[in-house]
Enzyme design. Structure first.
Site, PDB file in Angstrom:
ATOM      1  N   SER A 170       0.847  -1.144  -0.114  1.00 24.83           N
ATOM      2  CA  SER A 170       0.045   0.124   0.004  1.00 24.83           C
ATOM      3  C   SER A 170       0.796   1.161   0.202  1.00 24.83           C
ATOM      4  O   SER A 170       2.023   1.064   0.365  1.00 24.83           O
ATOM      5  CB  SER A 170      -0.632  -0.198   1.358  1.00 24.83           C
ATOM      6  OG  SER A 170      -1.358   1.176   1.592  1.00 24.83           O
ATOM      7  N   TYR A 183      -1.148  -1.048  10.865  1.00 24.53           N
ATOM      8  CA  TYR A 183      -1.084  -1.495   9.454  1.00 24.53           C
ATOM      9  C   TYR A 183      -0.021  -0.987   8.552  1.00 24.53           C
ATOM     10  O   TYR A 183       0.760  -1.771   8.056  1.00 24.53           O
ATOM     11  CB  TYR A 183      -2.540  -0.951   8.614  1.00 24.53           C
ATOM     12  CG  TYR A 183      -2.806  -0.885   7.257  1.00 24.53           C
ATOM     13  CD1 TYR A 183      -3.059  -2.168   6.668  1.00 24.53           C
ATOM     14  CD2 TYR A 183      -2.624   0.012   6.371  1.00 24.53           C
ATOM     15  CE1 TYR A 183      -3.527  -2.432   5.400  1.00 24.53           C
ATOM     16  CE2 TYR A 183      -2.995  -0.104   4.948  1.00 24.53           C
ATOM     17  CZ  TYR A 183      -3.065  -1.500   4.448  1.00 24.53           C
ATOM     18  OH  TYR A 183      -3.310  -1.482   3.300  1.00 24.53           O
TER      19      TYR A 183
HETATM   20  N1  LIG Z   1      -8.749  -1.429  -0.881  1.00 24.37           N
HETATM   21  C1  LIG Z   1      -7.699  -0.507  -0.761  1.00 24.37           C
HETATM   22  O1  LIG Z   1      -7.899   0.760  -0.772  1.00 24.37           O
HETATM   23  C2  LIG Z   1      -6.268  -0.944  -0.573  1.00 24.37           C
HETATM   24  C3  LIG Z   1      -5.156   0.234  -0.545  1.00 24.37           C
HETATM   25  C4  LIG Z   1      -3.920  -0.124  -0.496  1.00 24.37           C
HETATM   26  C5  LIG Z   1      -3.615  -1.563  -0.443  1.00 24.37           C
HETATM   27  N2  LIG Z   1      -4.521  -2.367  -0.432  1.00 24.37           N
HETATM   28  C6  LIG Z   1      -4.126  -3.962   0.024  1.00 24.37           C
HETATM   29  O2  LIG Z   1      -4.686  -4.608  -0.964  1.00 24.37           O
HETATM   30  C7  LIG Z   1      -4.894  -5.886  -0.334  1.00 24.37           C
HETATM   31  C8  LIG Z   1      -6.494  -6.257  -0.849  1.00 24.37           C
HETATM   32  O3  LIG Z   1      -7.130  -5.547  -0.010  1.00 24.37           O
HETATM   33  P1  LIG Z   1      -8.778  -5.571  -0.089  1.00 24.37           P
HETATM   34  O4  LIG Z   1      -9.204  -4.231   0.146  1.00 24.37           O
HETATM   35  O5  LIG Z   1      -9.085  -6.190  -1.404  1.00 24.37           O
HETATM   36  O6  LIG Z   1      -9.200  -6.289   1.147  1.00 24.37           O
HETATM   37  P2  LIG Z   1     -10.565  -7.190   1.402  1.00 24.37           P
HETATM   38  O7  LIG Z   1     -11.531  -6.825   0.414  1.00 24.37           O
HETATM   39  O8  LIG Z   1     -10.940  -6.623   2.915  1.00 24.37           O
HETATM   40  O9  LIG Z   1     -10.146  -8.493   1.392  1.00 24.37           O
HETATM   41  C9  LIG Z   1      -9.181  -9.003   2.129  1.00 24.37           C
HETATM   42  C10 LIG Z   1      -9.087 -10.598   1.968  1.00 24.37           C
HETATM   43  O10 LIG Z   1      -8.261 -11.164   3.041  1.00 24.37           O
HETATM   44  C11 LIG Z   1      -8.818 -11.992   3.926  1.00 24.37           C
HETATM   45  N3  LIG Z   1      -8.710 -12.156   5.050  1.00 24.37           N
HETATM   46  C12 LIG Z   1      -8.373 -11.162   5.996  1.00 24.37           C
HETATM   47  N4  LIG Z   1      -8.222 -11.712   7.162  1.00 24.37           N
HETATM   48  C13 LIG Z   1      -7.581 -12.869   6.971  1.00 24.37           C
HETATM   49  C14 LIG Z   1      -7.112 -13.889   7.969  1.00 24.37           C
HETATM   50  N5  LIG Z   1      -7.016 -13.521   9.236  1.00 24.37           N
HETATM   51  N6  LIG Z   1      -6.685 -15.135   7.298  1.00 24.37           N
HETATM   52  C15 LIG Z   1      -7.236 -15.189   6.106  1.00 24.37           C
HETATM   53  N7  LIG Z   1      -7.744 -14.469   5.245  1.00 24.37           N
HETATM   54  C16 LIG Z   1      -7.743 -13.123   5.647  1.00 24.37           C
HETATM   55  C17 LIG Z   1     -10.358 -11.846   3.479  1.00 24.37           C
HETATM   56  O11 LIG Z   1     -11.062 -13.028   3.727  1.00 24.37           O
HETATM   57  P3  LIG Z   1     -11.895 -13.386   5.057  1.00 24.37           P
HETATM   58  O12 LIG Z   1     -12.540 -12.361   5.732  1.00 24.37           O
HETATM   59  O13 LIG Z   1     -13.039 -14.413   4.354  1.00 24.37           O
HETATM   60  O14 LIG Z   1     -10.525 -14.166   5.763  1.00 24.37           O
HETATM   61  C18 LIG Z   1     -10.219 -11.096   2.054  1.00 24.37           C
HETATM   62  O15 LIG Z   1     -10.422 -12.272   1.154  1.00 24.37           O
HETATM   63  C19 LIG Z   1      -4.266  -5.981   0.863  1.00 24.37           C
HETATM   64  O16 LIG Z   1      -3.250  -6.275   1.034  1.00 24.37           O
HETATM   65  C20 LIG Z   1      -4.698  -4.439   1.075  1.00 24.37           C
HETATM   66  O17 LIG Z   1      -3.602  -4.024   2.215  1.00 24.37           O
HETATM   67  C21 LIG Z   1      -5.779  -2.238  -0.493  1.00 24.37           C
END
Ligand SMILES: NC(=O)c1ccc[n+]([C@@H]2O[C@H](COP(=O)([O-])OP(=O)(O)OC[C@H]3O[C@@H](n4cnc5c(N)ncnc54)[C@H](OP(=O)(O)O)[C@@H]3O)[C@@H](O)[C@H]2O)c1
Length: 292
Positions: A170, A183
């Site tokens: 990120s 984070y």
């Molecule tokens: N969205 C943004 O604005 C943004 C910005 C910068 C970086 N990112 C990065 O992009 C990536 C994806 O983000 P996203 O926004 O797509 O997140 P998201 O929609 O919340 O999805 C997160 C995923 O991680 C899984 N997860 C969470 N806790 C877990 C655990 N303890 N064990 C196993 N699985 C787990 C969740 O599934 P379950 O709940 O079913 O376990 C889900 O599949 C992350 O690395 C995030 O830091 C996102």
């Protein structure tokens, strides 16, 4: 003059070579056809979109997250979209033995691993840090430690396939973000660890690429809810973001930047850091380390 010859000219040549070769590479979806890919955090958000893109490209996928039902649906959709094969193994990435076993099972299901996409995340609440040590520990476990465990477990198979690791990070892992200190710390740790071992891979001739993916705000449900009322920036589309991660990983780019602002890459590309890295690597007596 001696300084110019010893340091500046080699640095200039490295940069020119980098830009020359990177400019000629082009992504083709066939690059992923038949590839054996793990995606973590694939039950929703960017991970789910990556699974769908990979399926359309004809890859084998093994997906993981905690929610079994959600994963089942993603796997069914992947098969409809054309995945060579699609499986899921549900589990919690706070549980390191699970992380290890997951990689072993995924490797068995696909007969190896070409690409490991580390994407799952524990978002910490947007708030001042008031000494919540447990939150720091948990963020480090899920967002950093499990990424390391998964990589270590997958490395023998990735070495065999000359494969790739995508580390989803990120902007908060490149610049300190207030209100998300745990984070942000866990994402900085990813850069420190994976950028270090990337250098070691070059020296020890391990042909496994590591792409650190630096994302701005993306329109996933979790991110939207997390920033609601606190941060008013534009959220880029998750489908596009997922594709850019896959492209950059397939092209074996060291860093993939995805943000709505064109300034991000320019400002965070950080030539100063690259020069310092180059000088540091040059000043290490690698032969002595290897022979120890
Ligand atoms: N969205 C943004 O604005 C943004 C910005 C910068 C970086 N990112 C990065 O992009 C990536 C994806 O983000 P996203 O926004 O797509 O997140 P998201 O929609 O919340 O999805 C997160 C995923 O991680 C899984 N997860 C969470 N806790 C877990 C655990 N303890 N064990 C196993 N699985 C787990 C969740 O599934 P379950 O709940 O079913 O376990 C889900 O599949 C992350 O690395 C995030 O830091 C996102």
């Amino acid at each position: 003059m001696a300084f110019l010859k010893k340091y500046l000219l080699p640095i200039l040549m490295v940069f020119l070579a980098y830009y020359y070769y990177s400019a000629h590479e082009e992504f083709r979806p066939e690059m992923l056809q038949g590839k054996k890919v793990i995606v973590t955090g694939a039950s929703k958000g960017i991970g789910r979109e990556m699974a769908y893109h990979l399926a359309k490209m004809g890859a084998h996928v093994v997906l993981t997250a905690r929610s079994r039902e959600a994963l089942q649906k993603v796997v069914s959709r992947c098969l409809e979209l054309g995945a060579a094969s699609a499986h899921y193994i549900a589990g919690n990435m706070e549980d390191m033995p699970f992380a290890e076993q997951f990689v072993a099972e995924a490797g068995k299901l696909m007969g190896g691993i070409d690409v490991l996409i580390l994407n799952h995340v524990l978002y910490t609440p947007l708030t001042f840090f008031h000494g919540e040590i447990n939150m720091v520990r948990k963020a480090m476990e899920v967002n950093f430690h499990s990424f390391v465990v998964l990589s270590v477990a997958a490395l023998p198979m990735l070495k065999q396939s000359n494969g790739s690791i995508a580390v989803v990070s990120s902007l908060a892992g490149k610049i300190p973000y207030p209100l998300v200190a745990p984070y942000s710390a866990s994402k900085f740790a990813l850069d420190g660890f994976f950028s270090s071992i990337r250098k070691e891979f070059v020296v020890s001739k391990v042909n496994v690429s590591i792409s650190l993916c630096v994302l701005g705000l993306i329109d996933t449900d979790t991110a939207r809810k997390a920033v609601e009322g606190v941060y008013e920036g534009y959220a880029s589309p998750k489908e596009d973001c997922a594709l850019e991660i896959i492209k950059g990983t397939a092209l074996r780019q060291e860093e993939v930047y995805y943000d709505h602002s064109p300034w991000t890459l320019l400002l965070l590309g950080n030539p100063g850091r690259k020069i310092m890295e180059f000088l540091t690597v040059r000043s290490i007596q690698w032969d002595r380390v290897k022979s120890n």
